[in-house]
Design a protein around this motif. Structure first.
Motif, PDB file in Angstrom:
ATOM      1  N   LEU A  77      45.174  35.201  29.598  1.00 18.71           N
ATOM      2  CA  LEU A  77      45.848  35.484  28.324  1.00 18.71           C
ATOM      3  C   LEU A  77      45.792  36.976  28.003  1.00 18.71           C
ATOM      4  O   LEU A  77      46.772  37.546  27.527  1.00 18.71           O
ATOM      5  N   GLU A  80      48.270  38.766  29.810  1.00 19.73           N
ATOM      6  CA  GLU A  80      49.602  38.290  29.418  1.00 19.73           C
ATOM      7  C   GLU A  80      50.289  37.493  30.532  1.00 19.73           C
ATOM      8  O   GLU A  80      51.503  37.555  30.720  1.00 19.73           O
ATOM      9  N   ASP A 124      42.868  46.590  29.811  1.00 21.29           N
ATOM     10  CA  ASP A 124      43.168  45.299  29.195  1.00 21.29           C
ATOM     11  C   ASP A 124      42.048  44.793  28.282  1.00 21.29           C
ATOM     12  O   ASP A 124      42.145  43.697  27.724  1.00 21.29           O
ATOM     13  N   LYS A 127      42.935  43.782  24.610  1.00 17.51           N
ATOM     14  CA  LYS A 127      43.636  42.490  24.562  1.00 17.51           C
ATOM     15  C   LYS A 127      42.662  41.339  24.810  1.00 17.51           C
ATOM     16  O   LYS A 127      42.763  40.288  24.194  1.00 17.51           O
TER      17      LYS A 127
END
Length: 135
Positions: A77, A80, A124, A127
């Protein structure tokens, strides 16, 4: 047209099982499947997180104590990458994401997994934290 690259995230307790066989039959109709059960050497979880990052989609099957699967789903996730449940054959729901994040947070390896993600995927990490914190 290139085949879709699918990462099959599932608990080790299912390796070699009838459920795994059925899942693989379903997934192979959709694309090229990477099955972590095929990797025989003992590797740190971050290796599998790096491996799943190279895929177009993640399909998962989870159990209550499948901390590694939870880490893989949270990571996908954050990257993405679309995530689908093998139980429902649908894209993961917000409710299910919350449940999986809780499984991940209850892992005895939670802090070291978060640190490993931060050290290996700095770009990342924000996120990743958003997923973990439910944002």
């Amino acid at each position: 047209m290139d085949m879709v690259k699918i990462y099959y995230s599932h608990p080790m307790e299912l390796y070699g099982s009838k459920t795994e066989k059925e899942d693989l039959e379903f997934l192979k109709r959709k694309g090229y499947v990477t099955n972590p059960a095929d990797i025989k050497e003992k590797l740190p979880m971050i290796h599998f997180i790096n491996l799943l990052r190279e895929h177009d989609v993640v399909y998962y099957r989870i159990s209550y104590r499948a901390w590694g699967v939870a880490f893989e789903v949270v990571s996908a996730l954050a990257f993405e990458i679309p995530v689908y449940s093998l139980e429902t054959k649908r894209k993961i729901s917000k409710k299910r994401i919350k449940e999986i994040v809780e499984i991940f947070k209850n892992s005895p390896h939670f802090e070291e997994d978060v640190e490993a993600f931060k050290n290996n995927f700095t770009e990342d990490y924000a996120k990743f934290l958003k997923v973990v914190n439910g944002a």
